[in-house]
Design a protein around this motif. Structure first.
Motif, PDB file in Angstrom:
ATOM      1  N   ALA A 133      -0.731   3.907  -2.137  1.00 16.84           N
ATOM      2  CA  ALA A 133      -1.938   4.472  -1.548  1.00 16.84           C
ATOM      3  C   ALA A 133      -1.574   5.517  -0.490  1.00 16.84           C
ATOM      4  O   ALA A 133      -2.227   6.564  -0.389  1.00 16.84           O
ATOM      5  CB  ALA A 133      -2.792   3.365  -0.930  1.00 16.84           C
ATOM      6  N   GLY A 145       0.762  -1.238   0.000  1.00 17.78           N
ATOM      7  CA  GLY A 145       0.000   0.000   0.000  1.00 17.78           C
ATOM      8  C   GLY A 145       0.793   1.288   0.000  1.00 17.78           C
ATOM      9  O   GLY A 145       0.231   2.354   0.287  1.00 17.78           O
ATOM     10  N   ASP A 201      -8.941  -1.898  -2.469  1.00 13.99           N
ATOM     11  CA  ASP A 201      -7.914  -2.871  -2.837  1.00 13.99           C
ATOM     12  C   ASP A 201      -7.560  -3.734  -1.622  1.00 13.99           C
ATOM     13  O   ASP A 201      -8.117  -4.819  -1.441  1.00 13.99           O
ATOM     14  CB  ASP A 201      -6.676  -2.148  -3.366  1.00 13.99           C
ATOM     15  CG  ASP A 201      -5.567  -3.102  -3.796  1.00 13.99           C
ATOM     16  OD1 ASP A 201      -5.844  -4.307  -3.949  1.00 13.99           O
ATOM     17  OD2 ASP A 201      -4.420  -2.647  -3.966  1.00 13.99           O
ATOM     18  N   THR A 219      -6.975   4.518   3.151  1.00 22.06           N
ATOM     19  CA  THR A 219      -6.108   4.768   2.001  1.00 22.06           C
ATOM     20  C   THR A 219      -6.301   3.754   0.874  1.00 22.06           C
ATOM     21  O   THR A 219      -6.014   4.058  -0.285  1.00 22.06           O
ATOM     22  CB  THR A 219      -4.622   4.759   2.409  1.00 22.06           C
ATOM     23  OG1 THR A 219      -4.277   3.468   2.944  1.00 22.06           O
ATOM     24  CG2 THR A 219      -4.340   5.840   3.438  1.00 22.06           C
ATOM     25  N   SER A 220      -6.778   2.537   1.194  1.00 20.02           N
ATOM     26  CA  SER A 220      -6.872   1.486   0.173  1.00 20.02           C
ATOM     27  C   SER A 220      -8.159   0.685   0.341  1.00 20.02           C
ATOM     28  O   SER A 220      -8.148  -0.555   0.379  1.00 20.02           O
ATOM     29  CB  SER A 220      -5.649   0.562   0.255  1.00 20.02           C
ATOM     30  OG  SER A 220      -5.611  -0.327  -0.834  1.00 20.02           O
TER      31      SER A 220
END
Length: 253
Positions: free
Chosen positions: A138, A135, A226, A222-223
């Motif tokens: 991200a 990440g 995903d 942030t992700s």
């Protein structure tokens, strides 16, 4: 008791903070129902903010100069003796010692200290590595435009590599996801052995739980589409329930 605490947190391009370390402190402040307010700071302004205030550095840069990071707090509850602290663990230990939790709500119950030490020194570094491997882009995208160059420089100084080269791709990325899934399944087993509720230690929220939740919040903010989208499908939805159980302490003040 009424408190007067300032929490210094990192401003982001999103509507919420994203640092797992500052989230740990914020969760503790909310869990303890301490009165505080947030001062927001870009990463490029951390040193210029902390140094004049007397907030201590958390390390030394390769060139030998002090390294300043957030979170930091100033506790002005006793105006004749304000406390200046940085780094999440010393801050949390100070808050627990100065404003003790009620029985049954301690963050460091005596019988959990060995487990929590192992968790903090071995499990959390593995989770932070997975955040880097899966990440880091991200995290970069969540930065303010003016902070992205600083982010690149910090990663280069710490790892000797450009941040883009640290995120796994293809088969290596799938292997990193598999490793992360194994780590989280191990933690689920620890939760199951506690026998009560969702938490890691006897059904009671501990420092380890707040640290883990802070890491999840970073992933989720942030992700979301995903990494978090995969995590919520693991372990029979355990981790979505786990994070939801902290909802009342996730207020951003």
């Amino acid at each position: 008791m009424p408190t007067d605490i300032i929490l210094y947190d990192i401003r982001t391009a999103l509507s919420v903070p994203t640092s797992p370390n500052t989230w740990k402190v914020r969760l503790v402040l909310n869990y303890k129902k301490l009165q505080y307010r947030t001062e927001w700071c870009s990463t490029t302004a951390i040193e210029a903010t902390c140094k004049p205030l007397g907030i201590p550095p958390t390390g030394i840069k390769p060139d030998g100069t002090p390294h300043f990071t957030l979170p930091a707090i100033i506790d002005r509850t006793d105006p004749s003796h304000p406390i200046y602290l940085s780094d999440s663990l010393p801050i949390i230990e100070y808050l627990e010692n100065t404003y003790p939790s009620a029985p049954g709500r301690e963050l460091f119950p005596a019988h959990t200290k060995a487990f929590q030490s192992i968790f903090n020194n071995f499990v959390m570094p593995a989770l932070f590595l997975s955040l880097q491997e899966l990440g880091i882009s991200a995290l970069y995208n969540a930065k303010l435009p003016g902070d992205k160059t600083d982010f690149e420089a910090r990663i280069l100084a710490r790892t000797g590599k450009h941040w883009k080269s640290l995120e796994k791709q293809g088969a290596e990325r799938e292997a990193a996801f598999s490793k992360l899934k194994g780590t989280l399944t191990m933690l689920k087993t620890a939760c199951d052995k506690s026998g009560e509720g969702e938490y890691l230690t006897d059904g009671q929220v501990s420092f380890a739980d707040l640290a883990l939740c802070a890491w999840f919040i970073t992933i989720k903010t942030t992700s979301k589409n995903d990494i978090w989208a995969r995590i919520v499908t693991w372990d029979d939805g355990k981790w979505a329930r786990y994070v939801h159980s902290f909802q009342e302490w996730m207020t951003v003040i």
